[in-house]
Design a protein around this motif. Structure first.
Motif, PDB file in Angstrom:
ATOM      1  N   LEU A 166     -44.699  69.659 -23.595  1.00  0.00           N
ATOM      2  CA  LEU A 166     -44.464  68.537 -22.624  1.00  0.00           C
ATOM      3  C   LEU A 166     -45.018  68.922 -21.213  1.00  0.00           C
ATOM      4  O   LEU A 166     -44.676  70.217 -20.686  1.00  0.00           O
ATOM      5  N   GLN A 167     -46.047  68.154 -20.661  1.00  0.00           N
ATOM      6  CA  GLN A 167     -46.655  68.467 -19.409  1.00  0.00           C
ATOM      7  C   GLN A 167     -45.827  68.161 -18.368  1.00  0.00           C
ATOM      8  O   GLN A 167     -44.915  67.320 -18.217  1.00  0.00           O
ATOM      9  N   PRO A 168     -46.104  68.983 -17.196  1.00  0.00           N
ATOM     10  CA  PRO A 168     -45.009  68.615 -16.021  1.00  0.00           C
ATOM     11  C   PRO A 168     -45.468  67.315 -15.166  1.00  0.00           C
ATOM     12  O   PRO A 168     -46.625  67.025 -15.728  1.00  0.00           O
ATOM     13  N   GLN A 384     -42.080  78.203 -31.023  1.00  0.00           N
ATOM     14  CA  GLN A 384     -40.812  77.219 -31.129  1.00  0.00           C
ATOM     15  C   GLN A 384     -39.852  78.111 -31.904  1.00  0.00           C
ATOM     16  O   GLN A 384     -38.589  78.125 -31.586  1.00  0.00           O
ATOM     17  N   LYS A 385     -40.464  79.072 -32.803  1.00  0.00           N
ATOM     18  CA  LYS A 385     -39.373  79.885 -33.382  1.00  0.00           C
ATOM     19  C   LYS A 385     -38.731  81.128 -32.419  1.00  0.00           C
ATOM     20  O   LYS A 385     -37.615  81.175 -32.594  1.00  0.00           O
ATOM     21  N   VAL A 386     -39.497  81.599 -31.476  1.00  0.00           N
ATOM     22  CA  VAL A 386     -39.030  82.085 -30.601  1.00  0.00           C
ATOM     23  C   VAL A 386     -37.859  81.694 -29.776  1.00  0.00           C
ATOM     24  O   VAL A 386     -36.828  82.261 -29.398  1.00  0.00           O
ATOM     25  N   ALA A 387     -38.185  80.507 -29.456  1.00  0.00           N
ATOM     26  CA  ALA A 387     -37.112  79.504 -28.639  1.00  0.00           C
ATOM     27  C   ALA A 387     -35.994  78.969 -29.441  1.00  0.00           C
ATOM     28  O   ALA A 387     -35.105  78.625 -28.708  1.00  0.00           O
ATOM     29  N   ALA A 410     -38.026  75.420 -18.705  1.00  0.00           N
ATOM     30  CA  ALA A 410     -37.418  74.193 -18.059  1.00  0.00           C
ATOM     31  C   ALA A 410     -38.177  73.071 -18.983  1.00  0.00           C
ATOM     32  O   ALA A 410     -37.720  72.151 -19.626  1.00  0.00           O
ATOM     33  N   LEU A 411     -39.521  73.168 -19.087  1.00  0.00           N
ATOM     34  CA  LEU A 411     -40.149  72.163 -19.932  1.00  0.00           C
ATOM     35  C   LEU A 411     -39.849  72.350 -21.348  1.00  0.00           C
ATOM     36  O   LEU A 411     -40.048  71.371 -22.211  1.00  0.00           O
ATOM     37  N   ARG A 412     -39.941  73.878 -21.742  1.00  0.00           N
ATOM     38  CA  ARG A 412     -39.566  73.853 -23.235  1.00  0.00           C
ATOM     39  C   ARG A 412     -38.257  73.467 -23.541  1.00  0.00           C
ATOM     40  O   ARG A 412     -37.986  72.638 -24.760  1.00  0.00           O
ATOM     41  N   ILE A 413     -37.001  73.469 -22.692  1.00  0.00           N
ATOM     42  CA  ILE A 413     -35.736  72.858 -22.957  1.00  0.00           C
ATOM     43  C   ILE A 413     -35.969  71.516 -23.023  1.00  0.00           C
ATOM     44  O   ILE A 413     -35.302  70.760 -23.978  1.00  0.00           O
ATOM     45  N   GLU A 414     -36.554  70.905 -22.058  1.00  0.00           N
ATOM     46  CA  GLU A 414     -36.676  69.326 -21.970  1.00  0.00           C
ATOM     47  C   GLU A 414     -37.472  68.853 -23.196  1.00  0.00           C
ATOM     48  O   GLU A 414     -37.015  67.927 -23.909  1.00  0.00           O
ATOM     49  N   GLN A 415     -38.591  69.537 -23.748  1.00  0.00           N
ATOM     50  CA  GLN A 415     -39.263  69.117 -24.841  1.00  0.00           C
ATOM     51  C   GLN A 415     -38.414  69.196 -26.021  1.00  0.00           C
ATOM     52  O   GLN A 415     -38.532  68.536 -26.869  1.00  0.00           O
ATOM     53  N   MET A 417     -34.948  69.418 -26.266  1.00  0.00           N
ATOM     54  CA  MET A 417     -33.559  68.715 -26.026  1.00  0.00           C
ATOM     55  C   MET A 417     -33.722  67.566 -25.583  1.00  0.00           C
ATOM     56  O   MET A 417     -32.442  66.641 -25.743  1.00  0.00           O
ATOM     57  N   GLY A 418     -34.647  67.117 -25.028  1.00  0.00           N
ATOM     58  CA  GLY A 418     -34.531  65.725 -24.097  1.00  0.00           C
ATOM     59  C   GLY A 418     -33.897  65.587 -22.791  1.00  0.00           C
ATOM     60  O   GLY A 418     -33.598  64.728 -22.414  1.00  0.00           O
ATOM     61  N   ARG A 419     -33.407  67.054 -22.536  1.00  0.00           N
ATOM     62  CA  ARG A 419     -32.647  67.099 -21.174  1.00  0.00           C
ATOM     63  C   ARG A 419     -33.554  67.791 -20.059  1.00  0.00           C
ATOM     64  O   ARG A 419     -33.850  69.026 -20.425  1.00  0.00           O
ATOM     65  N   LYS A 420     -33.420  67.211 -18.972  1.00  0.00           N
ATOM     66  CA  LYS A 420     -34.166  68.230 -17.815  1.00  0.00           C
ATOM     67  C   LYS A 420     -33.219  69.126 -17.284  1.00  0.00           C
ATOM     68  O   LYS A 420     -32.240  68.712 -16.692  1.00  0.00           O
ATOM     69  N   PRO A 421     -33.621  70.284 -17.191  1.00  0.00           N
ATOM     70  CA  PRO A 421     -32.979  71.587 -16.422  1.00  0.00           C
ATOM     71  C   PRO A 421     -33.346  71.199 -15.065  1.00  0.00           C
ATOM     72  O   PRO A 421     -34.437  70.875 -14.613  1.00  0.00           O
ATOM     73  N   VAL A 422     -32.453  72.054 -14.373  1.00  0.00           N
ATOM     74  CA  VAL A 422     -32.615  72.220 -12.741  1.00  0.00           C
ATOM     75  C   VAL A 422     -32.744  73.650 -12.379  1.00  0.00           C
ATOM     76  O   VAL A 422     -32.016  74.227 -12.864  1.00  0.00           O
ATOM     77  N   HIS A 423     -33.498  73.985 -11.344  1.00  0.00           N
ATOM     78  CA  HIS A 423     -33.460  75.234 -10.657  1.00  0.00           C
ATOM     79  C   HIS A 423     -32.007  75.357 -10.119  1.00  0.00           C
ATOM     80  O   HIS A 423     -31.672  74.570  -9.498  1.00  0.00           O
ATOM     81  N   PRO A 424     -31.628  76.693 -10.427  1.00  0.00           N
ATOM     82  CA  PRO A 424     -30.131  76.891  -9.595  1.00  0.00           C
ATOM     83  C   PRO A 424     -30.243  76.928  -8.357  1.00  0.00           C
ATOM     84  O   PRO A 424     -29.079  76.753  -7.477  1.00  0.00           O
ATOM     85  N   ILE A 425     -31.271  76.824  -7.517  1.00  0.00           N
ATOM     86  CA  ILE A 425     -31.334  76.463  -5.944  1.00  0.00           C
ATOM     87  C   ILE A 425     -30.875  75.192  -5.833  1.00  0.00           C
ATOM     88  O   ILE A 425     -30.042  74.943  -4.532  1.00  0.00           O
ATOM     89  N   VAL A 426     -31.353  74.105  -6.603  1.00  0.00           N
ATOM     90  CA  VAL A 426     -30.993  72.881  -6.361  1.00  0.00           C
ATOM     91  C   VAL A 426     -29.510  72.724  -7.080  1.00  0.00           C
ATOM     92  O   VAL A 426     -28.932  71.694  -6.034  1.00  0.00           O
ATOM     93  N   LEU A 427     -29.045  73.362  -7.795  1.00  0.00           N
ATOM     94  CA  LEU A 427     -27.661  73.086  -7.925  1.00  0.00           C
ATOM     95  C   LEU A 427     -26.824  73.814  -6.656  1.00  0.00           C
ATOM     96  O   LEU A 427     -25.766  73.078  -6.352  1.00  0.00           O
ATOM     97  N   LEU A 428     -27.291  74.711  -6.278  1.00  0.00           N
ATOM     98  CA  LEU A 428     -26.638  75.527  -5.059  1.00  0.00           C
ATOM     99  C   LEU A 428     -26.434  74.557  -3.838  1.00  0.00           C
ATOM    100  O   LEU A 428     -25.600  74.414  -3.093  1.00  0.00           O
ATOM    101  N   ALA A 429     -27.679  74.065  -3.740  1.00  0.00           N
ATOM    102  CA  ALA A 429     -27.749  72.928  -2.589  1.00  0.00           C
ATOM    103  C   ALA A 429     -26.930  71.844  -2.908  1.00  0.00           C
ATOM    104  O   ALA A 429     -26.187  71.229  -2.040  1.00  0.00           O
ATOM    105  N   ARG A 430     -26.648  71.214  -4.068  1.00  0.00           N
ATOM    106  CA  ARG A 430     -25.706  70.381  -4.345  1.00  0.00           C
ATOM    107  C   ARG A 430     -24.603  70.702  -3.970  1.00  0.00           C
ATOM    108  O   ARG A 430     -23.563  69.865  -3.840  1.00  0.00           O
ATOM    109  N   ALA A 431     -23.964  72.001  -4.363  1.00  0.00           N
ATOM    110  CA  ALA A 431     -22.472  72.440  -4.098  1.00  0.00           C
ATOM    111  C   ALA A 431     -22.190  72.308  -2.529  1.00  0.00           C
ATOM    112  O   ALA A 431     -21.231  72.419  -2.143  1.00  0.00           O
ATOM    113  N   TYR A 432     -23.587  72.548  -1.817  1.00  0.00           N
ATOM    114  CA  TYR A 432     -23.228  72.446  -0.359  1.00  0.00           C
ATOM    115  C   TYR A 432     -23.111  70.961  -0.034  1.00  0.00           C
ATOM    116  O   TYR A 432     -22.896  70.793   1.337  1.00  0.00           O
TER     117      TYR A 432
END
Length: 436
Positions: A166-168, A384-387, A410-415, A417-432
């Protein structure tokens, strides 16, 4: 176990040592370290390099002495420089055996590059700034091409990037463009950064992936730091150079390191901390720049560099972080990247997400990407075996939110599982209550 000591001094098996690329000295060191690893075997579960090495050793009557050059090259090809064996190994420097397996694999790779060169198309995959600038100028076209099956088959056959990797996605609104507009609208913020009376300053080294593909991460860093009264400046001129090390292009890595050190040092001299939102890039600035350049300036920049969540945790410990989180996060599956664990700073993203009200399930497993290795067609199945362990862990956690600091993970996870992870700093911002 009697193991001969290294036949050269080791400032991290230094790039500048006369014996560094000498074939005979390298062969002796490869076999010496192979003997240590063969007797220990503690790193067997970590990646494909170690079981391959031990299989080759066990297949000969002469054990390590029977290893062929081709066998040692195969071990090297399967090393994707996750750095986990270094932390796992009981014999790392300072020790009389001085085993630094990742540095030795890099040394062997560079020796191969010296013999064979780097193919032009392989070089192109490391030009992240060129690709990013084109992508941010023509994001619709680039994103379409990166998801078009025919284009991806062509990419695999020419560049060697697997068609299923999955390319960015690229964004026209880069962090630098956003920052220039924001700085023009808020001149007082820049004035505060330059004010000698300002006690805390941070310069955000954006990284190429955040700059061109995930600008919400850069915006979140600025918003979260400013919420706690930190004066922020954004700086990004070029890639940290980590992709060049993946191909063994030491000269290009040094060029980028030299320029970045010269520019970042100006901020360090103002008393600023350099924060980096990507673990491979912060590892590069902290650990590789001093090794690549060997200068006091590089060491000063390295000493002033922090992963962004590491720095926020330091602020929290000093009582300088705003702890009012009006929007608790709930369950989060947090993947801890290898290059962050290699820095030995603790699981600071996990700690801060918990502080912000998240119920965190830690996923402590490798994504199998680490630079460009896992996206290459010839290693894609192995990566993929490693992941698998990481993907199973996230699936078992069953959390609505998935987070990782690493853009490639994040790209490997999305590729997978079909679900896009987010960076923890983005989650911290959302919590604010901030939507970056």
């Amino acid at each position: 176990m009697q193991v001969p000591r290294p036949d050269h001094p080791s400032p991290e098996l230094g790039y500048g040592h006369p014996a560094y690329l000498d074939p005979a000295a390298l062969d002796r060191e490869l076999r010496r370290v192979a003997e240590v690893c063969h007797q220990c075997r503690r790193c067997l579960p970590l990646c494909g390099s170690f079981p391959t090495l031990f299989d080759f050793v066990d297949a000969t009557d002469n054990e390590v002495a029977g290893l062929t050059d081709a066998g040692l090259e195969r071990v090297n090809e399967l090393c994707f420089h996750c750095q986990q064996c270094f932390n796992h190994c009981p014999y790392t420097p300072p020790h009389e055996w001085d085993v630094d397996f990742p540095a030795l694999m890099r040394r062997q790779q560079l020796a191969r590059v010296q013999r064979e060169g780097i193919p032009l198309l392989r070089r192109l995959t490391t030009r992240t700034d060129l690709i990013g600038k084109i992508g941010s100028f023509l994001p619709v076209l680039m994103n379409f091409a990166n998801r078009n099956r025919l284009a991806r088959i062509l990419m695999e056959k020419t560049l060697g990037i697997h068609r299923d990797w999955l390319q960015p996605r690229y964004s026209a609104q880069t962090v630098s463009r956003w920052w220039r507009r924001r700085a023009a609208e808020r001149p007082a913020a820049l004035a505060r950064f330059a004010d000698p009376q300002t006690s805390r300053r941070v310069v955000l080294f954006t990284t190429c992936s955040v700059e061109y593909s995930d600008p919400s991460v850069g915006r979140a860093v600025v918003e979260v730091l400013e919420r706690s009264g930190i004066a922020v400046q954004v700086h990004y001129a070029r890639c940290c150079g980590m992709p060049f090390t993946d191909t063994g292009d030491l000269a290009a890595a040094r060029r980028n390191a030299t320029r970045n050190v010269a520019e970042l040092l100006k901020f360090v001299e103002l008393g600023a901390t350099i924060v980096v939102p990507g673990p491979s890039c912060s590892l590069m600035l902290k650990h590789e720049y001093p090794r690549l350049l060997g200068t006091e300036d590089a060491r000063r920049v390295a000493a002033s560099t922090r992963d962004v969540m590491e720095h926020l945790y330091e602020l929290a410990r000093e009582g300088k972080l705003d702890r009012s989180f009006p929007a608790p996060l709930g369950p989060v599956a947090y993947h801890a990247p290898c290059h962050l664990r290699a820095q030995n700073v603790g699981l600071r993203a996990r700690d801060l997400l918990q502080l912000a009200g998240a119920e965190v399930t830690l996923i402590d497993a490798c994504s199998g990407v680490d630079g460009t290795w896992g996206m290459q067609a010839r290693f894609f199945a192995e990566s993929q075996k490693v992941a698998r362990k990481m993907v199973r862990g996230i699936e078992d956690a069953g959390c609505a939110l998935i987070s990782t600091d690493c853009p490639l993970s994040a790209l490997r996870i999305e590729q997978a599982m079909g679900r896009k992870p987010v960076h923890p700093i983005v989650l911290l911002a959302r919590a604010y209550g901030i939507n970056p």
